[in-house]
Write a protein that holds these residues in place. Structure first.
Motif, PDB file in Angstrom:
ATOM      1  N   LEU A  99      46.940  37.270  42.759  1.00 20.27           N
ATOM      2  CA  LEU A  99      47.610  36.368  41.815  1.00 20.27           C
ATOM      3  C   LEU A  99      48.422  35.304  42.542  1.00 20.27           C
ATOM      4  CD1 LEU A  99      48.831  38.827  39.051  1.00 20.27           C
ATOM      5  CD2 LEU A  99      47.298  36.885  38.716  1.00 20.27           C
ATOM      6  N   LEU A 100      49.151  35.708  43.582  1.00 24.97           N
ATOM      7  CA  LEU A 100      49.956  34.743  44.342  1.00 24.97           C
ATOM      8  C   LEU A 100      49.085  33.682  45.000  1.00 24.97           C
ATOM      9  CD1 LEU A 100      52.672  36.997  46.006  1.00 24.97           C
ATOM     10  CD2 LEU A 100      52.975  35.321  44.185  1.00 24.97           C
ATOM     11  N   GLY A 101      47.920  34.093  45.489  1.00 25.88           N
ATOM     12  CA  GLY A 101      46.989  33.116  46.054  1.00 25.88           C
ATOM     13  C   GLY A 101      46.546  32.108  45.015  1.00 25.88           C
ATOM     14  N   GLY A 102      46.219  32.588  43.824  1.00 27.84           N
ATOM     15  CA  GLY A 102      45.815  31.689  42.749  1.00 27.84           C
ATOM     16  C   GLY A 102      46.939  30.776  42.293  1.00 27.84           C
ATOM     17  N   ILE A 103      48.121  31.336  42.138  1.00 29.65           N
ATOM     18  CA  ILE A 103      49.273  30.540  41.693  1.00 29.65           C
ATOM     19  C   ILE A 103      49.602  29.452  42.709  1.00 29.65           C
ATOM     20  CG2 ILE A 103      51.766  30.618  41.273  1.00 29.65           C
ATOM     21  CD1 ILE A 103      51.306  33.416  40.033  1.00 29.65           C
ATOM     22  N   THR A 104      49.651  29.832  43.975  1.00 26.56           N
ATOM     23  CA  THR A 104      50.019  28.870  45.018  1.00 26.56           C
ATOM     24  C   THR A 104      49.009  27.736  45.110  1.00 26.56           C
ATOM     25  OG1 THR A 104      51.061  30.645  46.270  1.00 26.56           O
ATOM     26  CG2 THR A 104      50.567  28.624  47.464  1.00 26.56           C
ATOM     27  N   SER A 105      47.729  28.087  45.164  1.00 19.21           N
ATOM     28  CA  SER A 105      46.720  27.032  45.311  1.00 19.21           C
ATOM     29  C   SER A 105      46.669  26.139  44.069  1.00 19.21           C
ATOM     30  CB  SER A 105      45.350  27.649  45.592  1.00 19.21           C
ATOM     31  OG  SER A 105      44.899  28.398  44.485  1.00 19.21           O
ATOM     32  N   SER A 106      46.746  26.728  42.891  1.00 23.18           N
ATOM     33  CA  SER A 106      46.691  25.936  41.675  1.00 23.18           C
ATOM     34  C   SER A 106      47.906  25.027  41.542  1.00 23.18           C
ATOM     35  CB  SER A 106      46.597  26.854  40.462  1.00 23.18           C
ATOM     36  OG  SER A 106      46.545  26.114  39.280  1.00 23.18           O
ATOM     37  N   TYR A 107      49.061  25.535  41.878  1.00 22.23           N
ATOM     38  CA  TYR A 107      50.273  24.717  41.811  1.00 22.23           C
ATOM     39  C   TYR A 107      50.141  23.482  42.697  1.00 22.23           C
ATOM     40  CZ  TYR A 107      55.145  23.308  42.165  1.00 22.23           C
ATOM     41  OH  TYR A 107      56.297  22.580  42.142  1.00 22.23           O
ATOM     42  N   LEU A 108      49.653  23.697  43.925  1.00 20.49           N
ATOM     43  CA  LEU A 108      49.548  22.571  44.855  1.00 20.49           C
ATOM     44  C   LEU A 108      48.470  21.578  44.438  1.00 20.49           C
ATOM     45  CD1 LEU A 108      50.030  24.488  48.211  1.00 20.49           C
ATOM     46  CD2 LEU A 108      51.663  22.981  47.068  1.00 20.49           C
ATOM     47  N   GLY A 131      42.141  24.033  47.918  1.00 21.64           N
ATOM     48  CA  GLY A 131      42.793  25.040  47.086  1.00 21.64           C
ATOM     49  C   GLY A 131      42.038  26.358  47.099  1.00 21.64           C
ATOM     50  N   ALA A 132      40.705  26.279  47.057  1.00 17.18           N
ATOM     51  CA  ALA A 132      39.887  27.494  47.094  1.00 17.18           C
ATOM     52  C   ALA A 132      40.055  28.216  48.431  1.00 17.18           C
ATOM     53  CB  ALA A 132      38.417  27.148  46.861  1.00 17.18           C
ATOM     54  N   MET A 133      40.098  27.461  49.514  1.00 18.64           N
ATOM     55  CA  MET A 133      40.274  28.084  50.829  1.00 18.64           C
ATOM     56  C   MET A 133      41.663  28.699  50.953  1.00 18.64           C
ATOM     57  SD  MET A 133      37.978  25.660  53.365  1.00 18.64           S
ATOM     58  CE  MET A 133      39.348  24.972  54.140  1.00 18.64           C
ATOM     59  N   LEU A 134      42.672  28.044  50.399  1.00 18.33           N
ATOM     60  CA  LEU A 134      44.028  28.590  50.451  1.00 18.33           C
ATOM     61  C   LEU A 134      44.119  29.898  49.673  1.00 18.33           C
ATOM     62  CD1 LEU A 134      47.023  28.357  51.203  1.00 18.33           C
ATOM     63  CD2 LEU A 134      47.339  27.020  49.118  1.00 18.33           C
ATOM     64  N   ALA A 135      43.599  29.920  48.459  1.00 15.74           N
ATOM     65  CA  ALA A 135      43.649  31.142  47.645  1.00 15.74           C
ATOM     66  C   ALA A 135      42.879  32.272  48.318  1.00 15.74           C
ATOM     67  CB  ALA A 135      43.087  30.874  46.252  1.00 15.74           C
ATOM     68  N   ASN A 136      41.723  31.970  48.872  1.00 20.78           N
ATOM     69  CA  ASN A 136      40.942  32.998  49.552  1.00 20.78           C
ATOM     70  C   ASN A 136      41.588  33.420  50.861  1.00 20.78           C
ATOM     71  OD1 ASN A 136      38.390  33.807  48.153  1.00 20.78           O
ATOM     72  ND2 ASN A 136      38.300  31.586  47.929  1.00 20.78           N
ATOM     73  N   GLY A 137      42.389  32.556  51.437  1.00 19.62           N
ATOM     74  CA  GLY A 137      43.136  32.940  52.638  1.00 19.62           C
ATOM     75  C   GLY A 137      44.079  34.095  52.356  1.00 19.62           C
ATOM     76  N   PHE A 138      44.728  34.069  51.196  1.00 16.34           N
ATOM     77  CA  PHE A 138      45.600  35.182  50.805  1.00 16.34           C
ATOM     78  C   PHE A 138      44.805  36.483  50.721  1.00 16.34           C
ATOM     79  CE2 PHE A 138      48.425  31.842  49.605  1.00 16.34           C
ATOM     80  CZ  PHE A 138      49.687  32.389  49.433  1.00 16.34           C
ATOM     81  N   ILE A 167      45.880  29.534  36.093  1.00 14.17           N
ATOM     82  CA  ILE A 167      46.482  29.043  34.852  1.00 14.17           C
ATOM     83  C   ILE A 167      48.008  29.045  34.981  1.00 14.17           C
ATOM     84  CG2 ILE A 167      46.853  29.608  32.418  1.00 14.17           C
ATOM     85  CD1 ILE A 167      43.889  30.438  32.331  1.00 14.17           C
ATOM     86  N   ALA A 168      48.568  30.082  35.573  1.00 20.83           N
ATOM     87  CA  ALA A 168      50.019  30.127  35.783  1.00 20.83           C
ATOM     88  C   ALA A 168      50.471  29.015  36.726  1.00 20.83           C
ATOM     89  CB  ALA A 168      50.429  31.489  36.331  1.00 20.83           C
ATOM     90  N   GLY A 169      49.717  28.784  37.790  1.00 20.96           N
ATOM     91  CA  GLY A 169      50.054  27.703  38.721  1.00 20.96           C
ATOM     92  C   GLY A 169      49.975  26.342  38.063  1.00 20.96           C
ATOM     93  N   LEU A 199      38.911  39.813  41.423  1.00 24.31           N
ATOM     94  CA  LEU A 199      39.256  38.494  41.960  1.00 24.31           C
ATOM     95  C   LEU A 199      39.143  37.418  40.877  1.00 24.31           C
ATOM     96  CD1 LEU A 199      37.555  38.604  45.464  1.00 24.31           C
ATOM     97  CD2 LEU A 199      40.000  38.483  44.998  1.00 24.31           C
ATOM     98  N   LEU A 200      38.087  37.499  40.071  1.00 20.90           N
ATOM     99  CA  LEU A 200      37.919  36.517  38.995  1.00 20.90           C
ATOM    100  C   LEU A 200      39.099  36.569  38.035  1.00 20.90           C
ATOM    101  CD1 LEU A 200      36.285  34.401  37.422  1.00 20.90           C
ATOM    102  CD2 LEU A 200      35.138  36.305  36.274  1.00 20.90           C
ATOM    103  N   ALA A 201      39.468  37.754  37.595  1.00 24.47           N
ATOM    104  CA  ALA A 201      40.588  37.893  36.652  1.00 24.47           C
ATOM    105  C   ALA A 201      41.894  37.393  37.262  1.00 24.47           C
ATOM    106  CB  ALA A 201      40.730  39.346  36.214  1.00 24.47           C
ATOM    107  N   CYS A 202      42.138  37.762  38.507  1.00 28.15           N
ATOM    108  CA  CYS A 202      43.386  37.345  39.159  1.00 28.15           C
ATOM    109  C   CYS A 202      43.409  35.849  39.432  1.00 28.15           C
ATOM    110  CB  CYS A 202      43.586  38.126  40.451  1.00 28.15           C
ATOM    111  SG  CYS A 202      43.991  39.852  40.173  1.00 28.15           S
ATOM    112  N   PHE A 203      42.267  35.284  39.831  1.00 30.97           N
ATOM    113  CA  PHE A 203      42.231  33.841  40.082  1.00 30.97           C
ATOM    114  C   PHE A 203      42.405  33.050  38.790  1.00 30.97           C
ATOM    115  CE2 PHE A 203      39.539  34.430  44.143  1.00 30.97           C
ATOM    116  CZ  PHE A 203      40.677  34.528  44.911  1.00 30.97           C
TER     117      PHE A 203
END
Length: 134
Positions: free
Chosen positions: A49-58, A10-17, A110-112, A101-105
């Motif tokens: 935000l999209l990176g965080g949402i996507t990784s957290s959701y998955l 999940g961390a690698m996916l979010a950072n990929g974005f 949390i949204a994900g 990055l911290l705020a957006c992640f």
């Protein structure tokens, strides 16, 4: 519950974005010169935000409970991972970018987690309704 591999994926996916967006900005800098820097900054925050949402959701889809805790753990791991990448790849790391990055992640994770919990509850409700009808 998700294991360490799930959190790292999940961390690698979010950072990929984040890093793909940085590469796009770098490679197509001529195209982006006509666009307002404020608009580009806003687009960056949305992508973070999209990176965080996507990784957290998955990752949270693998959790049976405590989705919010999983999302917060993931946001911390993702941010630490992004700091390691930032310190190793950039010539001049930016503290402002690190905090953005911290705020957006945190917000995205949390949204994900909320979206994963919502979809899980909806699936359970549908399953309960179908079992009651039979």
């Amino acid at each position: 519950m998700p294991n360490l591999n799930d959190y790292l994926a999940g961390a690698m996916l979010a950072n990929g974005f984040v890093w793909m967006w940085s590469l796009i900005l770098g490679y197509f800098s001529g195209f982006f010169t006509n666009i307002s820097p404020i608009l580009l900054a806003d687009a960056s925050y949305v992508i973070y935000l999209l990176g965080g949402i996507t990784s957290s959701y998955l990752v949270c889809k693998r959790a049976a409970s405590r989705h919010l805790i999983v999302g917060i753990k993931l946001s911390i791991i993702t941010w630490i991972f992004s700091l390691i990448i930032m310190l190793s790849l950039t010539a001049e790391p930016s503290i402002g970018t690190a905090f953005a990055l911290l705020a957006c992640f945190v917000a995205g994770d949390i949204a994900g987690a909320y979206l994963a919990l919502k979809s899980r509850l909806k699936a359970e409700r549908v399953q309960t309704e179908t079992s009651e009808n039979t």
